[in-house]
Design an enzyme around this catalytic site. Structure first.
Site, PDB file in Angstrom:
ATOM      1  N   THR B  64       0.916  -1.369   0.398  1.00 43.93           N
ATOM      2  CA  THR B  64       0.792   0.385  -0.236  1.00 43.93           C
ATOM      3  C   THR B  64       0.933   1.167  -0.314  1.00 43.93           C
ATOM      4  O   THR B  64       1.975   1.486   0.868  1.00 43.93           O
ATOM      5  CB  THR B  64      -0.460  -0.130   0.661  1.00 43.93           C
ATOM      6  OG1 THR B  64      -1.712  -1.028   1.343  1.00 43.93           O
ATOM      7  CG2 THR B  64      -2.257   1.519   1.466  1.00 43.93           C
ATOM      8  N   ASP B 175      -2.961   2.035  -2.941  1.00 46.86           N
ATOM      9  CA  ASP B 175      -2.939   3.257  -3.142  1.00 46.86           C
ATOM     10  C   ASP B 175      -3.676   4.201  -2.171  1.00 46.86           C
ATOM     11  O   ASP B 175      -4.385   3.460  -1.857  1.00 46.86           O
ATOM     12  CB  ASP B 175      -3.324   3.108  -4.364  1.00 46.86           C
ATOM     13  CG  ASP B 175      -4.741   3.620  -4.301  1.00 46.86           C
ATOM     14  OD1 ASP B 175      -4.992   2.596  -4.477  1.00 46.86           O
ATOM     15  OD2 ASP B 175      -5.270   5.085  -4.291  1.00 46.86           O
ATOM     16  N   GLY B 317      -9.780   1.660  -2.704  1.00 50.07           N
ATOM     17  CA  GLY B 317      -8.233   1.970  -3.316  1.00 50.07           C
ATOM     18  C   GLY B 317      -7.560   0.656  -2.304  1.00 50.07           C
ATOM     19  O   GLY B 317      -8.152   0.254  -1.112  1.00 50.07           O
ATOM     20  N   GLU B 318      -6.640   1.693  -1.407  1.00 47.68           N
ATOM     21  CA  GLU B 318      -5.663   0.803  -0.557  1.00 47.68           C
ATOM     22  C   GLU B 318      -5.594  -0.322  -0.275  1.00 47.68           C
ATOM     23  O   GLU B 318      -4.267  -1.498   0.244  1.00 47.68           O
ATOM     24  CB  GLU B 318      -6.669   0.375   0.791  1.00 47.68           C
ATOM     25  CG  GLU B 318      -6.631   2.270   0.912  1.00 47.68           C
ATOM     26  CD  GLU B 318      -7.331   2.242   2.899  1.00 47.68           C
ATOM     27  OE1 GLU B 318      -7.510   1.132   3.423  1.00 47.68           O
ATOM     28  OE2 GLU B 318      -8.278   3.350   3.328  1.00 47.68           O
ATOM     29  N   GLY B 319      -5.256  -1.277  -1.407  1.00 49.14           N
ATOM     30  CA  GLY B 319      -5.471  -2.886  -1.729  1.00 49.14           C
ATOM     31  C   GLY B 319      -7.426  -3.880  -1.521  1.00 49.14           C
ATOM     32  O   GLY B 319      -6.614  -5.246  -1.053  1.00 49.14           O
TER      33      GLY B 319
END
Lengths: 353, 353
Positions: B64, B175, B317-319
């Site tokens: 991340t 991200d 997001g963030e994974g």
């Protein structure tokens, strides 16, 4: 009939009284509003079902129910009927697809003989709730008597009740039965009114000729039986299977105990339709695991207004899709229980609009 | 530039030489042919990527990566820029969505400062690979120099290499960066040639007015920068972000080490496009986790010929999507490794056609 009646009358409609508060809590978590999509919907649904603001899905149980089908003599399946008991033994030894995916999801599998066409060897873990040695051929008459239809549902309820004593936070349905996409297509056609061709697929992988024969068998089943689409017992007794009845019982029992129940694929979808006709409120307790390759599955789900979670081209049954979907449902509840809030994490909230 | 060149030249195209044998093995398992759909495809892909006939996805790692964006001053996000570092601290404390879903998937999260616009407090677990204090405003000129574009990719490669020493069986991308859907839309529009309006969405949840401003910013970025869609470094330096470059590096490094890499959502999709332009063979190592609500994501995936596994209306997001999808990928490999065969389970095979 008493157990079925009591179970059905114990099913309460979901009040959706906790959803606004749950959404508020989801909105306080460190993420943009609504950005976890269906995980947020699942969290809300499980809160409503369980009436628990912080539900934990620890005990996961997949009910994999087996039965045989008289219509299998008409060549509707790519596999011989002896595969039903063989697969039951495979379930008990832990080698089948459902065993692998249930382990992966952290779920236990309850294997039930609802109506396999032979006596199964006694084996550790096998639950015997046999209603008969396979159904009769639905292309020629009813699958079973009305008494046996009630009994199959009640046997399913009993299986759930026994497991519920050990603990169930979330249930899943699964099936095994050579030929059982044929009665499922018949049930879906009868209940939804869709064309037989639109709800009959290749099952375990039959060729064009066998598919034509299968469609013809389903049409005969509908014509000869004339099931009343508003009467769940009539539909089940005329077009069903013992494992389909058992799964309808599991679904009704889960709803009566406010336990979320993940509906696997096509055969489970037909069982869900039977439960839904018996008590439409049951639908609120259902989570549709996935969209099967069997085209009749979509018709069943859309009739009940259910939207599947996964679309992975599965057509195995056994509860495999339900096991995969349980991970997603649990993800939703863990988000609700474990994420930090804007306040606790010291994260600034969005610009005021 | 050497590390990048060496990494790219180390990426081999997948030969697909093991797939026929793997499919044969899948077909010997106790299930109808092909009935586990995409799980079977995943098993084959992971076998090909790893060149291991029985791959086990034990070590799962989500990268991340965080960065800030000069274009954020143009009001393209619903959140203020200070949220980027705040969320990095949240990742490090385990309170963010990705922490919850990575725990659920059994994955570890590697948190990387690729270009947050302030100095972050040293904290256990934080990997500092800062290329700059946020990019420049892409609506006015290039995001970064070509040297910094290369550096951001190489920093991403280094992060992967360091973690690879600890063990990685499967990687995922993620991200964090306020404003980063704007450069992602610009990259997708530049590379795929789609209309800006068709690849620009509401990100964290902006209103109609802000969306119009965002579309205008992306159009300006394309007009003022005129990036060469065939040149990954040019695209990244003119339209990118430091975390997007870092993730492109992770993807390239994963491919060079024959590690499957699960691509998260829209920003990860833009990073995947950069990696793909630099070396199209990288695509074979990618698994698209899900289909984001951001409409530009679909354009990016279809440009590379990738089909997402999940569609759960995610846009965090963030994974987070990558973590959920890892469970599905692992399900595929476990099926291959753990299911019984027709022979071992004593189950009859299908009728011969």
């Amino acid at each position: 009939m008493k157990l079925l009646k009591d179970t059905v009358s114990g099913i309460r409609g979901i009040e959706w009284a906790l959803s606004a508060d749950t959404q508020k809590r989801l909105d306080s978590l460190t993420k943009p509003l609504g950005s976890l999509g269906r995980l947020e919907d699942l969290a809300k649904q499980v809160v409503e079902i369980t009436k628990n603001k912080n539900p934990k899905l620890k005990d996961k149980v997949i009910f994999t129910m087996a039965g045989d089908h008289g219509v299998a003599v008409d060549g509707v399946s790519a596999f011989p009927q002896e595969v039903t008991p063989q697969m039951v033994y495979n379930f008990l030894k832990g080698g089948a697809g459902i065993n692998v995916l249930a382990r992966h999801a952290g779920a236990r599998v309850v294997v039930v003989d609802m109506g396999v066409a032979c006596d199964l060897k006694a084996a550790s873990g096998l639950v015997v709730k046999k209603v008969g040695f396979g159904t009769k051929n639905i292309a020629k008459g009813p699958a079973m008597s009305k008494e046996d239809a009630v009994k199959s549902i009640e046997n399913g309820i009993e299986v759930f009740e026994d497991e519920f004593k050990k603990g169930i936070d979330i249930a899943g349905t699964g099936d095994m039965g050579i030929g059982n996409t044929t009665p499922s297509s018949a049930i879906v056609a009868a209940v939804t009114g869709r064309k037989v061709e639109d709800v009959t697929g290749r099952g375990t992988g039959i060729d064009d000729e066998a598919l034509a024969g299968k469609i013809s068998a389903v049409k005969k089943a509908l014509a000869v039986n004339r099931a009343d689409p508003k009467d769940g017992i009539d539909v089940l007794s005329k077009l069903g299977g013992f494992e389909i009845g058992g799964l309808a019982g599991v679904i009704l029992a889960a709803a009566s105990h406010r336990v979320p129940v993940v509906i696997d694929g096509f055969i489970s979808g037909a069982a869900a339709l039977v439960a839904y006709i018996l008590e439409p409120k049951t639908k609120d307790y259902m989570i549709a695991a996935h969209c099967s390759v069997e085209q009749g599955h979509k018709a069943a789900l859309s009739f009940m207004g259910l939207k599947p979670l996964l679309d992975l081209s599965l057509r195995l049954g056994e509860g495999t899709g339900a096991a995969l979907a349980m991970h997603i449902v649990e993800a939703g509840t863990r988000i609700l229980n474990e994420m930090a809030t804007f306040g606790s994490a010291g994260v600034s909230e969005r610009h005021s609009d």
